[in-house]
Design a protein around this motif. Structure first.
Motif: not given
Length: 287
Positions: A255-263
Motif C-alpha cells: 500500500c502507498f499513500s501519496p502526500t497529496d493523494g489517496l492510499e
C-alpha cells in the motif's frame, strides 16, 4: 615225758593259731578301713577328683593348686565359686544414623527470555541498495523439559538504502512476529539450540523522491526462517551467547499513500521475497 611234750606242743600250736587269727583280724580291719576311706561319701563336684576320701581340684600342668583348693582334713569340700559373668557394655542410646543427602536434582528452567541486539543484511537482488542495518529483538517462551522450548519472537530491522538519486531519501522499518521453537543439544561447555521460525512480517516506509513522489507506504507478507543459538552459562539463571537467523519474507500486499493523494493497495506485481541474514548477541534469562 611223752605226755608232757605233747601238751607243750599242743600249747604252742594253740598260741600260733591265736597269733595268726589276731593278725588276720587286724589285716581285715585295716583293709576295711582303707576301703572305707578310699571313697568320698558325697560325690565330688564337677572339676574335682576323689583322692583318699577327699575331693581335690587337679593340679594344672606346670601350675600350683590355688589357695583353698584342698578341703581341710575331715571336712567337706568347699563350694565351687564361679567367676561372675562379664558385664555387658552399656547400651548406647539409640540414634538415627546420619542421612546421606541425595544428589540434588538439577532444576530445569521453565520460562526463558532472550533479548538480543545485532545487525542484519539483505541478500540477493533486494540487497543491492540496502546496506547492513540495526537488528533488535527477543524471544520469550516455555521449556518442555530438556526436549525443546516453544518461543514467540519479535524483531525490528532498520533499513539503510544507498545509491539513491540526489535529493531522494528513504526510511524503512521491518517488523516480524514468529513462532520460533528451539531444540537444545550440548556441545562441550556450550549449549546449542536450533529450530525453525514461521509467522508474519510488515514494513512501513517514508520516501521523498522527485521521480517517485512523496508519501508513505506499507508492505506485509509471510516470514519463514531458521534460528541457531549458542550460549554459555554465566550464573544459575543467566546465559551469554549469540543468535544467527535467516528469514525469507514473502510479499502479500503493498500500500502507498501519496502526500497529496489517496492510499492505494495492490497484491500484484510485488517484489520477490527478501532474504535477510542477521547476527546478534544476547543474554538469556531463565526462571
Amino acid at each position: 615225758m611223752t605226755d608232757h611234750r605233747r601238751r607243750v606242743h599242743a600249747g604252742r600250736a594253740g598260741l600260733v593259731r591265736t597269733f595268726l587269727l589276731a593278725g588276720l583280724l587286724i589285716a581285715t580291719a585295716e583293709v576295711a578301713a582303707r576301703a572305707q576311706t578310699a571313697s568320698c561319701p558325697p560325690p565330688c563336684p564337677d572339676g574335682q577328683v576323689c583322692v583318699q576320701g577327699m575331693c581335690l581340684i587337679p593340679l594344672p600342668p606346670g601350675g600350683y593348686p590355688p589357695t583353698g583348693a584342698y578341703p581341710p582334713p575331715g571336712g567337706e569340700a568347699p563350694p565351687v565359686v564361679y567367676p561372675p559373668p562379664a558385664a555387658w557394655p552399656p547400651v548406647a542410646p539409640y540414634a538415627n544414623p546420619p542421612r546421606t543427602p541425595l544428589p540434588r536434582r538439577r532444576r530445569i528452567p521453565i520460562f526463558q527470555i532472550l533479548p538480543y541486539l545485532g545487525i542484519h543484511t539483505y541478500q540477493g537482488k533486494a540487497g543491492t541498495n540496502i546496506g547492513p542495518g540495526l537488528h533488535i529483538g527477543g524471544l520469550a517462551g516455555v521449556r518442555v523439559g530438556d526436549l525443546f522450548s516453544i518461543n514467540g519472537e519479535l524483531t525490528l530491522d532498520a533499513l539503510s538504502l544507498s545509491g539513491l538519486p540526489g535529493g531522494d531519501t528513504f526510511n524503512e522499518f521491518d517488523f516480524s512476529a514468529t513462532i520460533s521453537p528451539l531444540v537444545p543439544f550440548a556441545a562441550g561447555k556450550i549449549d546449542l539450540a536450533m529450530g525453525p521460525k514461521f509467522g508474519a512480517w510488515a514494513a512501513t516506509y517514508d520516501q521523498w523522491s522527485l521521480s517517485r513522489g512523496n508519501g508513505s507506504g506499507t508492505f506485509s507478507g509471510l516470514d519463514f526462517g531458521v534460528n541457531l543459538a549458542g550460549f554459555t552459562r554465566m550464573s544459575n539463571k543467566v546465559w551469554l551467547g549469540g543468535l544467527a537467523s535467516f528469514d525469507l519474507r514473502t510479499f502479500g500486499k503493498s500500500c502507498f499513500s501519496p502526500t497529496d493523494g489517496l492510499e492505494g493497495c495492490s497484491s500484484n506485481n510485488l517484489p520477490s521475497a527478501d532474504k535477510v541474514v542477521a547476527l546478534s548477541i544476547g543474554l538469556m534469562f531463565s526462571i
